[in-house]
Motif scaffolding. Sequence first.
Motif, mmCIF file in Angstrom:
data_model
loop_
_atom_site.group_PDB
_atom_site.id
_atom_site.type_symbol
_atom_site.label_atom_id
_atom_site.label_comp_id
_atom_site.label_asym_id
_atom_site.label_seq_id
_atom_site.Cartn_x
_atom_site.Cartn_y
_atom_site.Cartn_z
ATOM 1 N N VAL A 109 11.051 -17.857 -0.894
ATOM 2 C CA VAL A 109 10.388 -16.758 -1.603
ATOM 3 C C VAL A 109 10.322 -15.521 -0.709
ATOM 4 C CG1 VAL A 109 8.212 -15.996 -2.607
ATOM 5 C CG2 VAL A 109 9.060 -18.297 -3.072
ATOM 6 N N PHE A 113 12.731 -10.897 -0.304
ATOM 7 C CA PHE A 113 12.324 -9.497 -0.150
ATOM 8 C C PHE A 113 13.059 -8.855 1.024
ATOM 9 C CE2 PHE A 113 8.790 -11.577 -2.235
ATOM 10 C CZ PHE A 113 8.515 -10.704 -3.259
ATOM 11 N N VAL A 117 12.410 -3.152 1.149
ATOM 12 C CA VAL A 117 11.700 -3.292 -0.122
ATOM 13 C C VAL A 117 10.270 -3.773 0.114
ATOM 14 C CG1 VAL A 117 11.676 -4.557 -2.290
ATOM 15 C CG2 VAL A 117 13.826 -3.658 -1.398
ATOM 16 N N MET A 121 6.568 -1.961 -0.666
ATOM 17 C CA MET A 121 5.483 -2.648 -1.352
ATOM 18 C C MET A 121 4.216 -2.629 -0.484
ATOM 19 S SD MET A 121 5.979 -6.364 -3.017
ATOM 20 C CE MET A 121 5.885 -7.358 -1.555
ATOM 21 N N ALA A 124 2.745 0.787 -0.240
ATOM 22 C CA ALA A 124 2.013 1.171 -1.448
ATOM 23 C C ALA A 124 0.592 0.643 -1.389
ATOM 24 C CB ALA A 124 2.746 0.633 -2.677
ATOM 25 N N ALA A 125 0.421 -0.554 -0.797
ATOM 26 C CA ALA A 125 -0.909 -1.155 -0.739
ATOM 27 C C ALA A 125 -1.688 -0.665 0.477
ATOM 28 C CB ALA A 125 -0.795 -2.670 -0.713
ATOM 29 N N LEU A 126 -1.029 -0.476 1.595
ATOM 30 C CA LEU A 126 -1.742 -0.216 2.849
ATOM 31 C C LEU A 126 -1.505 1.183 3.413
ATOM 32 C CD1 LEU A 126 -0.882 -3.578 4.641
ATOM 33 C CD2 LEU A 126 -3.020 -3.015 3.504
ATOM 34 N N ALA B 18 7.025 -17.700 -8.017
ATOM 35 C CA ALA B 18 6.334 -17.448 -6.756
ATOM 36 C C ALA B 18 6.566 -16.005 -6.294
ATOM 37 C CB ALA B 18 6.810 -18.433 -5.702
ATOM 38 N N VAL B 19 7.804 -15.519 -6.460
ATOM 39 C CA VAL B 19 8.112 -14.140 -6.066
ATOM 40 C C VAL B 19 7.230 -13.160 -6.823
ATOM 41 C CG1 VAL B 19 9.869 -12.349 -6.355
ATOM 42 C CG2 VAL B 19 10.468 -14.505 -5.273
ATOM 43 N N VAL B 22 3.692 -13.202 -5.466
ATOM 44 C CA VAL B 22 3.560 -12.508 -4.181
ATOM 45 C C VAL B 22 3.481 -11.000 -4.411
ATOM 46 C CG1 VAL B 22 4.771 -11.929 -2.055
ATOM 47 C CG2 VAL B 22 4.668 -14.298 -2.817
ATOM 48 N N ILE B 23 4.383 -10.483 -5.249
ATOM 49 C CA ILE B 23 4.390 -9.041 -5.499
ATOM 50 C C ILE B 23 3.052 -8.610 -6.093
ATOM 51 C CG2 ILE B 23 5.466 -7.196 -6.851
ATOM 52 C CD1 ILE B 23 8.062 -8.825 -6.717
ATOM 53 N N VAL B 26 0.260 -8.734 -3.422
ATOM 54 C CA VAL B 26 0.341 -7.656 -2.435
ATOM 55 C C VAL B 26 -0.071 -6.337 -3.068
ATOM 56 C CG1 VAL B 26 1.909 -6.283 -1.022
ATOM 57 C CG2 VAL B 26 2.080 -8.773 -1.025
ATOM 58 N N MET B 27 0.410 -6.090 -4.278
ATOM 59 C CA MET B 27 0.152 -4.796 -4.907
ATOM 60 C C MET B 27 -1.276 -4.673 -5.428
ATOM 61 S SD MET B 27 3.008 -3.034 -4.692
ATOM 62 C CE MET B 27 2.933 -1.725 -5.904
ATOM 63 N N LEU B 30 -4.377 -6.884 -1.778
ATOM 64 C CA LEU B 30 -4.511 -6.443 -0.394
ATOM 65 C C LEU B 30 -5.514 -5.299 -0.326
ATOM 66 C CD1 LEU B 30 -1.070 -6.452 1.430
ATOM 67 C CD2 LEU B 30 -3.016 -7.981 1.655
ATOM 68 N N PRO B 31 -6.248 -5.187 0.806
ATOM 69 C CA PRO B 31 -7.291 -4.165 0.912
ATOM 70 C C PRO B 31 -6.702 -2.776 0.772
ATOM 71 C CG PRO B 31 -6.744 -5.049 3.061
ATOM 72 C CD PRO B 31 -6.095 -5.921 2.049
ATOM 73 N N PHE B 279 2.952 3.481 -8.804
ATOM 74 C CA PHE B 279 3.032 2.105 -8.307
ATOM 75 C C PHE B 279 3.472 1.098 -9.359
ATOM 76 C CE2 PHE B 279 0.039 3.869 -5.063
ATOM 77 C CZ PHE B 279 1.018 3.935 -4.097
ATOM 78 N N VAL B 282 7.058 1.001 -8.794
ATOM 79 C CA VAL B 282 7.363 0.297 -7.543
ATOM 80 C C VAL B 282 7.266 -1.214 -7.758
ATOM 81 C CG1 VAL B 282 6.632 -0.120 -5.175
ATOM 82 C CG2 VAL B 282 6.588 2.193 -6.077
ATOM 83 N N VAL B 286 10.467 -3.601 -7.440
ATOM 84 C CA VAL B 286 10.484 -4.622 -6.400
ATOM 85 C C VAL B 286 10.699 -5.995 -7.013
ATOM 86 C CG1 VAL B 286 9.062 -5.810 -4.702
ATOM 87 C CG2 VAL B 286 9.129 -3.324 -4.725
#
Lengths: 271, 315, 331
Positions: A109, A113, A117, A121, A124-126, B18-19, B22-23, B26-27, B30-31, B279, B282, B286
Motif C-alpha cells: 500500500v 504512493f 505525490v 498529500m 496539504a495536511a501539514l 487500503a490505499v 490511507v489517503i 492523511v487528508m 492528520l493534525p 484539496f 488533490v 492522489v
Amino acid sequence: MPRHGKLLLGGAITALFLLTALIAPFWTPAAPTRIAIAERLKPPLVAGLLGTDQLGRDVLSQLMAGATNSLSIAIASVLLGAAVGTAIGLLAATRRGVVDELLMRAMDVVFAFPPIVSAMMLAAALGTGRMTAIAAIATFMVPVFSRLTRSAARRILTHDYVLAARAAGKGSRRIALEHVLPNIAGDIVVQATIQLGLAILTEAGLSFLGLGLAPPAPSWGRMLADSVTYIGAAPWLAIAPGVTIAFSVLGLNLLGDALSDLVDPRRRQGR
Amino acid sequence: MVAAMVKRLASLAATLAAVSMVIFLVMNVLPGDPAAVALGTSAQEDTLAALRHEMGLDQPLPVRYVHWVGGAITGDFGTSATYGVPVRGLIADRLAVTLPLAGMAILLSMLLALPLGILAASRQNGAADWIATIFSQLGVATPNFWIGLLLILVFSTALGWMPSGGFSGWNDGMINGIKQLFLPAVALALPQAGVLTRVTRAAVLDVLSEDFVRTARAKGLNRRQALFRHVVPNALAPVVTILGLQFSFLVAGAVLVENVFTLPGLGRLAYQAFTQRDFLVVQNVVLFIAALVVVVNFLVDLLYLFLDPRLRSSR
Amino acid sequence: MTPLLSVRDLSITVSTPEGELPIVSDMTFDLAEGETLGIVGESGSGKSLLALALIGLLAPGARAFGSIRFRGEELVGLDDAAFCGLRGRKIAMIFQEPMTALNPTMRIGDQIGEMLRLKGSGRREAREAALSLLDRVRLAHARQRIDAYPHELSGGQRQRVLIAIALAGGPDLLIADEPTTALDVTLEAEILTLLSELVREERMALIMVSHDLGVIARATARTMVMYAGARLEEGPTAMVLGRPLNPYTEALLAASPASLPEGKRLERPRQRLAVIPGAVPAFSTLPPGCRFAGRCSRHQPDCDAGEPPWRDFPDGRGVRCIHTRANEAPA
C-alpha cells in the motif's frame, strides 16, 4: 569498470560532496542569500566562479549551501526510512504468518504512493517545509528497507546457529537483535548508500515544485525552478545545479555498487 | 490459473481499499485542517465553519469516507472548488495527456534500453558494454526535470526545432500531439532507460550462463539464434518486473516534467490544485494516481504468469 | 579408412587470474564410426572440457591447440558459423543436469523440433518428427507430453527429452557428459540401456564421459582413463578394467567393488572415487614428473624425473607409466 575504480571514483565524489556540505555553513565564497540587484544575471567568471542569478546571488555559494540542505534532508529521510523499514522487516521475518502477511500487504500500500505525490498529500495536511519533505521521502523508503530486511533475515533464520540459539531458549526479539541484525547490517548500509542518491533526486524534485524548503534557504531544486524563466538569457543557471545533482547522485551510486561488491563478492558485478 | 487470478484480484481489491483509507486518513485526520490551510491563518471563525460545512468536514469521519469512496467507485469525484466543474471531467481531460506521455516514455525507454542491455551482455566488456554502463550510471543519476530543461535549452531555445512546452490537444491531429509530447517523453524516458539497461544487461548475463543455452548451441543454433530464441525470452521476466516497479517513479516524474513543459496533465493538475488549495481535487487525483500504480503492478503480475509457465501451473 | 574422429596432440588452456593454465594436454585418440569410447576420471580431470572442445563450445577464455579431425575436417580453429553446420547434424551432445539443460519457457516439442523449423520444415512436419523422436527415446505418453513444459516432467523424462533433442539432427557422434549422474540408480540403468540401444539402432559413435567406472563398463567398448588433464591409460574396456596397466586405474578400481569388471550387472551402492588418498594436483603446480606420483602406491624416485612418455602396445592398449613393462600387457 574495475571494482576499485568504482570505489575510488564514488568515494572521491561522495567525500567532496560531504566536505562541501560540512564547510558551507561556515564558509562560502559569498553569502549565499545576499541579494545584489546590480550584479544580477552575470555569466560565470564575470561575477564569481559560476555567475550570479536573477537577484545577483552568487551561484557557487548557493550550490554549496544547497549541498548542506540537500544532504541533511536526504540523510534524515534515509535514517528514518531505514530504521522503520528494518524494524518492520525484522518483525515480519521473525513473526511470520498473519503478522508477516499484513505487514507486507501494508508495504504494498505504501509503495503505491510515489514520493512526489505523497509529499503533495502530506503538504496539504501539514503544510510544506523540511519535515514534510523528510516524511514523504522516508515513507517511500520504508517498503524498500522492510522488503530487503525481511528476505535477508529469513535467509539467516534458517542457519544452524540461529536454530541452535532458538533451541537454547532465546526469544525471537533477542534472536533478531543478536543474530539477524548484525548479519544483514552490510546489506542495509549498501542499500542506504544507494537510497541516499535517490533521496537527493527526490528532494530536488520536491523543492523544484516548491514542496521542499521554504525560500530563501538555498536548494538545488528551487535553483532549477527559478532558472526556467531565464533559460534563454542565463543558461548557466539551469546547468550548474543539474550537473551538481547528477554528479552527487552518481558518486553515491558508484560507492553503493562498490560496497555491494565488497559485502557480497559472489554477486555478479553490477556495473 | 483461474485460482491464481482470483487470488490476485482479491489482493488487488484489498490493496485499493487500503490505499483509499490511507489517503482519506492523511487528508482528514492528520493534525491539520484543510479548511484552515485553504483559507490561510487570518480566516474568520465563521467563514472557516462555513467552509468546513461546504467541504463536509462537519460530518463523522466514517460517513465522509463511505460517501467519498462510494462516489469514487461510481465515477463521482465531486465538484472542484476552483475549477467549478466535476473533478471527474478534470481527471479525464488530464489523462488524455498523461497516459500518452507515460506510454511514449515507456516505449522510448524500452526501445533504448532493451537493445543496449542485450548488446552489452552479449559482448561483455566490449565497447557496447562500456557505453551501456556509462549511459545507465548517468541516466540513473540525472533528474528527469533537469533533462527536460536541457532539452528545452537545446531544441527550443538554441535550435528552435521543438516547442518549449504547452499542449494544444489532440484535435490538431495525432502527429502534432505526439510532436508536442516528444521532448517531455524523452526527458521521462532517459532515467528510466538507465535503470532498464542495467537490469536488462544483468538479466541477459544471468540467463547466458544457464545450461539450456548450451543445449541450444549444441543443437546447432548460432549465437544470435540462441540469444534471441532462448536467452532473451527468459530474461524478460525481471525486466518486466522492474518496468512495473518503475511505474511509480514514472508517475512522480510526470508530475515534474509536466510542470517543466507546462503540459496540462494529471501531475500538473495535482500540483495546481495543491497550490490553489483545492484539496478535494488533490485527494481525488492522489487516489487516482495511487490506484493507477497498484493496477499497473497487478497487470505486471499477470504478465509474469504469461512469461513464465512455471508460475502458471501453481494450481 | 579414416576414422570418424581423430584427435592429435590436443591441449586446452584456460585463462585464470594466475595466467593461462594447461587443463588438458597431449591428448591423442581415434574413434571409428559406430565405436563407443568411455572417458573416465575424477572431477577436475579435464574430461568435460575435452568433451566441450570436441563440439566447439569451449567457454570464452578457454582455447584449444593441436588437432581434432572429424571425417578429415579440422575442427580446431574452425569458425563458429562452420561449426554450427556440424553441431546437431554431425556431432550432438547431452549434458549432465536434466533439470537445468532444458529451456523452462519453451514446450519440449518445440525444443526438439527447433532446428528442423529453423531449417525450413513446416510446423506440422517438425511436430511429427518431434513425436517420433519422443517415441524413439521411449517417453511414455509422448503425444500428451509433447506440449508439456520441462517443469512438468520428471528428471528421467527430461533426460529422455534431451536425448531426443540430440538425436533430432541424426548425428554420427554423440557425446554424453555424465548423462546419468543426476539420476537415481534405477533411472541410470534405464537411460544407459536406452543409450546403448540407440547407438546400435542409429549407428552412432558414442563418447561417454563419466567419473563412474560402472557407467563406463556398461556403455562403452573402449575406455580412456584421464588424470589431471592427461590420459594415463587406454584400451578395450574389458581389458582396462580387468587388467589395468596403470596404478591409477588400479586405484580407481580399488575404490569400486571388486566384482566390477565382469559384472555387467551393477548391484552396488553408488560410490564416488574420492577414496584414493590425496587430491588431484592444482594445474598451476603440476609435479615435474608423473602427475599421479604424489598419490601413487608404487611411487619411486625415478617417477619424478619427468613426465612418463605415452607407450602404445601391439594389442591396442596404451599406457603412461614407467613401471609398466611390455610383457605385463597380455598378448
